[in-house]
Enzyme design. Structure first.
Site, PDB file in Angstrom:
ATOM      1  N   CYS A   1      -4.627 -21.067  -7.968  1.00  0.00           N
ATOM      2  CA  CYS A   1      -5.872 -21.810  -8.106  1.00  0.00           C
ATOM      3  C   CYS A   1      -5.584 -22.964  -9.068  1.00  0.00           C
ATOM      4  CB  CYS A   1      -6.978 -20.926  -8.666  1.00  0.00           C
ATOM      5  SG  CYS A   1      -8.450 -21.880  -9.064  1.00  0.00           S
TER       6      CYS A   1
ATOM      7  N   CYS B   1     -13.740 -19.436  -7.989  1.00  0.00           N
ATOM      8  CA  CYS B   1     -14.411 -20.730  -8.142  1.00  0.00           C
ATOM      9  C   CYS B   1     -14.492 -21.529  -6.842  1.00  0.00           C
ATOM     10  CB  CYS B   1     -13.724 -21.549  -9.225  1.00  0.00           C
ATOM     11  SG  CYS B   1     -12.072 -22.080  -8.764  1.00  0.00           S
TER      12      CYS B   1
ATOM     13  N   CYS C   1     -10.119 -20.189  -3.762  1.00  0.00           N
ATOM     14  CA  CYS C   1     -10.132 -19.275  -4.902  1.00  0.00           C
ATOM     15  C   CYS C   1     -11.361 -18.349  -4.796  1.00  0.00           C
ATOM     16  CB  CYS C   1     -10.192 -20.057  -6.208  1.00  0.00           C
ATOM     17  SG  CYS C   1     -10.434 -19.001  -7.648  1.00  0.00           S
TER      18      CYS C   1
ATOM     19  N   CYS D   1     -11.448 -22.900 -13.806  1.00  0.00           N
ATOM     20  CA  CYS D   1     -11.793 -21.674 -13.075  1.00  0.00           C
ATOM     21  C   CYS D   1     -12.110 -20.572 -14.096  1.00  0.00           C
ATOM     22  CB  CYS D   1     -10.628 -21.247 -12.187  1.00  0.00           C
ATOM     23  SG  CYS D   1     -10.917 -19.660 -11.402  1.00  0.00           S
TER      24      CYS D   1
ATOM     25  N   LYS E   1      13.577  17.553  -9.042  1.00  0.00           N
ATOM     26  CA  LYS E   1      12.289  16.895  -8.843  1.00  0.00           C
ATOM     27  C   LYS E   1      12.489  15.396  -8.631  1.00  0.00           C
ATOM     28  CE  LYS E   1       9.116  20.131  -9.444  1.00  0.00           C
ATOM     29  NZ  LYS E   1       7.929  19.905 -10.232  1.00  0.00           N
TER      30      LYS E   1
ATOM     31  N   LYS F   1      11.916  20.597  -1.085  1.00  0.00           N
ATOM     32  CA  LYS F   1      10.969  21.420  -1.838  1.00  0.00           C
ATOM     33  C   LYS F   1       9.565  21.021  -1.388  1.00  0.00           C
ATOM     34  CE  LYS F   1      10.106  23.043  -6.502  1.00  0.00           C
ATOM     35  NZ  LYS F   1       8.661  22.976  -6.527  1.00  0.00           N
TER      36      LYS F   1
ATOM     37  N   TYR G   1      11.201  29.769   3.759  1.00  0.00           N
ATOM     38  CA  TYR G   1      12.519  29.436   3.191  1.00  0.00           C
ATOM     39  C   TYR G   1      13.209  30.606   2.495  1.00  0.00           C
ATOM     40  CZ  TYR G   1       9.077  28.522  -0.504  1.00  0.00           C
ATOM     41  OH  TYR G   1       8.036  28.606  -1.367  1.00  0.00           O
TER      42      TYR G   1
ATOM     43  N   GLU H   1      17.773  22.099   0.413  1.00  0.00           N
ATOM     44  CA  GLU H   1      16.542  22.101   1.227  1.00  0.00           C
ATOM     45  C   GLU H   1      15.530  21.166   0.593  1.00  0.00           C
ATOM     46  OE1 GLU H   1      15.046  26.099   1.148  1.00  0.00           O
ATOM     47  OE2 GLU H   1      17.006  26.931   1.626  1.00  0.00           O
TER      48      GLU H   1
ATOM     49  N   ASP I   1       5.630  20.780  -1.256  1.00  0.00           N
ATOM     50  CA  ASP I   1       4.605  20.766  -2.292  1.00  0.00           C
ATOM     51  C   ASP I   1       3.304  21.347  -1.727  1.00  0.00           C
ATOM     52  OD1 ASP I   1       3.397  20.359  -4.678  1.00  0.00           O
ATOM     53  OD2 ASP I   1       3.121  18.197  -4.425  1.00  0.00           O
TER      54      ASP I   1
ATOM     55  N   LYS J   1      20.445  25.913  -3.375  1.00  0.00           N
ATOM     56  CA  LYS J   1      20.608  27.370  -3.493  1.00  0.00           C
ATOM     57  C   LYS J   1      22.043  27.751  -3.187  1.00  0.00           C
ATOM     58  CE  LYS J   1      15.916  28.137  -1.789  1.00  0.00           C
ATOM     59  NZ  LYS J   1      15.103  28.417  -0.603  1.00  0.00           N
TER      60      LYS J   1
END
Ligand code: IVH
Length: 661
Positions: free
Chosen positions: A412, A397, A394, A417, A300, A105, A212, A103, A107, A276
Site C-alpha cells: 500500500c 484505505c 488496500c 494509510c 516424536k 506412531k 501393532y 512403524e 495418534d 521396536k
C-alpha cells in the site's frame, strides 16, 4: 529448599492431573515435551508405578488387563535413538547384528481386544495401564474390526483407535451445523466417540482401528515382531502396513526424514514413529521399566502439525505497507495453545500450495514464530472450496496496491494509510522499542480515531490532552496516569532501543545495536554513505541501502527532529550497547542458508537470524559459522564441507537452536 519427598508428591500430583485430563477428558494441558520432563524428573527421584489415568469417574465397567498396557519412552532426535540402540546392544550379545522394525506412531487411543475361539469377546481401553474400561459394545460397532477372526483362535491384540481424517471434517461440519461443540482434533474425536454410552453413535461416526502388538506372540510360534504383524494381517485385522526392517542408524535417520513428510498423506494422524527390536526372544533380555519396554522407543516428530479448516483470508497491512494474507482458521489446539490465525506469507505461496477457502489445511508452528499454513489436503475437497483472489486495493484505505518482486509482495503506497500508521506506532511503543506500557492496539486505534496522534512523535503531546483522554470510555483515571508516566519514562530509553523503535526496514534489535555502537549519535548515522555503512562488520548491502534511504526521506528527518524536541535521546551511553548485543543467543555468529527452505521465506530466516543476534553472510568463507541447508542444496554445501570448520545444520536443527536459546 523443598525436601525430596515433597517434590515427589508434587510431581506425582501434577502427572496424575495431566494424565487424567489427557486420558479421561481428552485435553492436553501441557506439551508432550514438558510432560516427559516431569516424568523423567520423577523417575529419577522415585519409581513410577502408573501409566495413564486413574479412571476416577469412568462410566464403563473396569477390567484388569491380562498384562499391563505399557507406554513408550520418547525421543526427539537421532542421537536419542542412537543412545537407545547402544543400550539395547549392550544388554544382548555384543556381536549380534540387531534388526529393528520402524512403524508409524498413531495418534489415537490404545485399545486391547480379546478374541476367544475366533470371537471378539472384549475390548478394553488402556485406562491406567493396569485397569481399563470395558468398551466392548462400542468396539463391536467399529466396522473395520472383525467380530470373528478367520480362524477359531484365542488371542489378545493391541492397537490404536483413530478417527479417519477424511471423516473428521464431515463430523465437525455436522456438529457445527447443529450448534454442537466441535472436536479440537481427530484424537479427541476418537476418544469422545469411543466413550459414548450409545454405540449407535459409534457406528455412525466410522472410527477405524490399526493393530501393532500381539500379546504373548511367541505362543503362536512367531519369532519376530515383523512376523507377528504379518500374523495379525493374515487374520484380517488391520495394520498400517508400515513396518520397515532396519538396522543402521543412518538408514533410520533417512526414514525418519521420509516419514516426517510422507505421513501427511495418511488418513490418520501420527505423532511420531516407533522403533521396536524385531527378535521376540530378545525382549525379555533387554527388559522393561515399570512403564515401558526397553526394547522399543518412540520418536516424536518436531513441529507438531494439526489440521483445521481455512475459513477465510484477511489481507493484513503491516507497518511497512506490505499487504500479507492471513489465514482465518477454525480454532484448533496446536502444541499447547489455541490457534485461529496463521500466516500464509504471500500470494505466490497461496498459488504454489493451491490453497482455497474452505480447504482442510495443515498448520504448524515454526520455532517461536506464529503458526503457518503448511498445505491443504486436496483429497478431502468437496468442490465447495473457493479460490483466493489477489486484492487490487488496500483493504484498509482503498488505495491502489503496488506490486513488488513480481507477484510476491503487495504494497500500500499511501503513507497516511491508518494501518501503516497504527503498525508504526505499535512497533514504536513495543517492549523491544520504547517500551511504553498500556498502549495496546485497541488504545492506539482509539487515539488515531480521535485524532490525538497522527505520528509517533505525537505520543509525547498526549499529556496536553488529559481532559480529552478522560472522556474516553473504559479508560480510567489510573490507566491514563500509567500511560502518561510510561511515556515520560520512555524519554530516557537507550539509544539502541530508540533506533530500533524507528522501524527502519531490515533493522532489528541486533542491527540497531551495531548501528548505535558505530554512530554513537543519530546525526552521525544520518550522514553515513552506503559505502561507509558497508564497511561495518555485520552490515550487508540490504541494510546499508535501507539505512541510507531512511535518512533521505524528509518525513523521517522531521519525525526525528520532533522526537528530539519532545525529549527523546538519540545518543549513546557506552554500557548500553554491549548489553543489547551480547545477550542474544546467536551473538557473534555468522549464518548462511542454501537450498529450498520449508518454514521460512528468505527474508524471514534472515530476520530470525538477526533478531537473535546473528549476522547473515552472502557467501561461504572461513568466516562462516553455520550453513543452514534446505532441500536441493548445491555448491554452497559442497564448499562448506571442503572448508571443514563450518557447522552444517538442517532447517529442523536450526529451529531447535532457536527453541533451545
Ligand atoms: S507399541 C509395549 N506401536 O503410543 C508396546 N504403540 O506412547 C506398546 N502407539 O500406548 C506400544 N502407535 O497407544 C506401539 N506403532 C505403535 C504405536 C503405539 C501408537 C501408542 C500406544 C502406546 C503409546 C505410547
Amino acid at each position: 529448599m523443598k525436601n525430596i519427598q515433597e517434590r515427589i508428591n508434587e510431581l506425582r500430583k501434577q502427572i496424575e492431573r495431566y494424565n487424567y485430563y489427557y486420558y479421561v477428558k481428552n485435553e492436553s494441558l501441557i506439551s508432550d515435551v514438558e510432560f516427559d520432563k516431569l516424568l523423567k524428573e520423577l523417575e529419577e527421584l522415585a519409581p513410577v508405578e502408573k501409566v495413564g489415568s486413574s479412571l476416577k469417574d469412568t462410566k464403563f465397567k473396569k477390567v484388569r488387563h491380562s498384562k499391563p498396557m505399557l507406554s513408550l519412552s520418547n525421543s526427539y532426535n537421532i542421537s536419542d535413538i542412537k543412545a537407545f540402540m547402544d543400550r539395547v546392544q549392550k544388554s544382548v550379545d555384543k556381536e549380534k547384528e540387531l534388526d529393528y522394525v520402524l512403524e508409524v506412531k498413531l495418534d489415537g487411543l490404545s485399545i486391547s481386544i480379546i478374541y476367544e475361539d475366533g470371537k471378539l469377546v472384549r475390548g478394553i481401553t488402556r485406562g491406567d495401564g493396569e485397569v481399563g474400561e470395558d468398551v466392548t459394545e462400542n468396539i463391536l460397532a467399529i466396522a473395520s474390526i472383525p467380530k470373528y477372526l478367520k480362524e477359531n483362535i484365542s488371542l489378545e491384540v493391541r492397537g490404536e483407535i483413530v478417527f479417519p481424517l477424511s471423516k473428521f471434517e464431515k463430523l465437525n461440519k455436522e456438529r457445527a451445523e447443529k450448534g454442537e461443540e466441535i472436536f479440537a482434533n481427530p484424537r479427541n474425536a476418537a476418544s469422545g466417540t469411543l466413550r459414548q454410552i450409545d454405540s449407535e453413535i459409534v457406528r455412525e461416526r466410522e472410527l477405524d482401528a490399526y493393530f501393532y502388538f500381539l500379546v504373548d506372540a511367541e505362543k503362536y510360534d512367531l519369532k519376530t515382531h515383523k512376523q507377528s504383524l504379518e500374523f495379525i494381517e493374515s487374520l484380517e485385522l488391520k495394520t498400517t502396513g508400515i513396518s520397515e526392517i532396519l538396522n543402521e542408524e543412518k538408514k533410520i535417520e533417512e526414514r525418519i526424514k521420509y516419514w516426517e513428510v510422507e505421513r501427511e498423506k495418511l488418513d490418520y494422524e501420527t505423532d511420531g514413529l516407533v522403533l521396536k527390536l524385531n527378535e521376540l526372544s530378545l525382549w525379555n533380555e533387554v527388559g522393561y521399566t515399570t512403564k515401558s519396554p526397553r526394547w522399543a522407543i518412540a520418536y516424536k516428530f518436531p513441529a507438531k502439525q494439526v489440521t483445521t479448516k481455512l475459513l477465510d483470508i484477511t489481507w493484513q497491512v503491516g507497518r511497512t505497507g506490505k499487504v500479507t494474507p492471513v489465514a482465518e482458521l477454525e480454532e484448533v489446539e496446536l502444541s499447547g495453545s489455541r490457534v485461529k490465525r496463521a500466516s500464509l506469507h504471500n500470494y505466490e505461496e497461496i498459488l504454489r500450495k493451491d490453497i482455497r477457502v474452505g480447504d482442510r489445511v495443515f498448520i504448524e508452528k515454526a520455532a517461536e514464530i506464529i503458526p503457518q499454513v503448511v498445505k491443504s489436503v486436496k483429497e478431502v475437497r468437496t468442490g465447495e472450496e473457493k479460490e483466493i483472489t489477489i486484492p487490487t486495493v488496500c483493504p484498509i484505505c482503498g488505495t491502489h496496491l503496488e506490486k513488488e518482486n513480481g507477484l510476491v509482495d503487495l504494497k500500500c503506497p499511501n503513507k497516511e494509510c491508518p494501518a501503516i500508521i497504527q503498525g508504526t506506532i505499535e512497533y514504536f511503543v513495543s517492549r523491544d522499542g520504547m517500551n511504553i506500557s498500556g498502549f495496546g492496539s485497541k488504545i492506539v486505534e482509539k487515539f488515531l480515531e480521535l485524532g490525538f496522534i497522527k505520528d509517533v512523535a505525537d505520543i509525547y503531546n498526549l499529556k496536553n490532552h488529559r481532559e480529552d483522554l478522560e472522556k474516553i470510555d473504559k479508560l480510567g483515571q489510573k490507566s491514563i496516569e500509567k500511560i502518561l508516566e510510561s511515556i515520560e519514562k520512555s524519554k530516557e530509553r537507550e539509544y539502541p532501543k530508540v533506533l530500533y523503535s524507528l522501524g527502519m526496514p531490515h533493522v532489528g534489535k541486533f542491527l540497531a545495536g551495531i548501528l548505535s555502537k558505530i554512530s554513537k549519535n543519530i546525526d552521525v548515522l544520518s550522514k553515513m554513505s552506503v559505502e561507509e555503512l558497508l564497511e561495518v562488520d555485520g552490515i550487508g548491502e540490504k541494510v546499508a541501502n535501507s539505512v541510507y534511504q531512511y535518512f533521505k526521506n524528509p518525513d523521517n528527518i522531521e519525525r526525528i527532529e520532533k522526537l528530539k524536541h519532545n525529549g527523546v535521546k538519540f545518543s549513546l551511553k557506552e554500557a548500553e550497547v554491549n548489553e543489547t548485543i551480547e545477550s542474544l543467543p546467536f551473538a557473534g555468529k555468522t549464518f548462511l542458508f542454501t537450498g529450498k527452505l520449508e518454514s521460512f521465506t528468505r527474508d524471514e530466516i534472515k530476520e530470525v537470524i538477526e533478531k537473535n543476534g546473528g549476522t547473515n553472510l552472502s557467501g561461504v568463507s572461513k568466516k562462516l559459522d553455520y550453513l543452514i541447508v534446505g532441500e536441493d542444496a548445491g555448491s554452497k554445501l559442497k564448499k562448506a564441507q571442503e572448508i571443514g570448520t563450518i557447522k552444517i545444520v538442517t532447517e529442523k536443527e536450526f529451529l531447535s537452536m532457536i527453541k533451545g536459546k
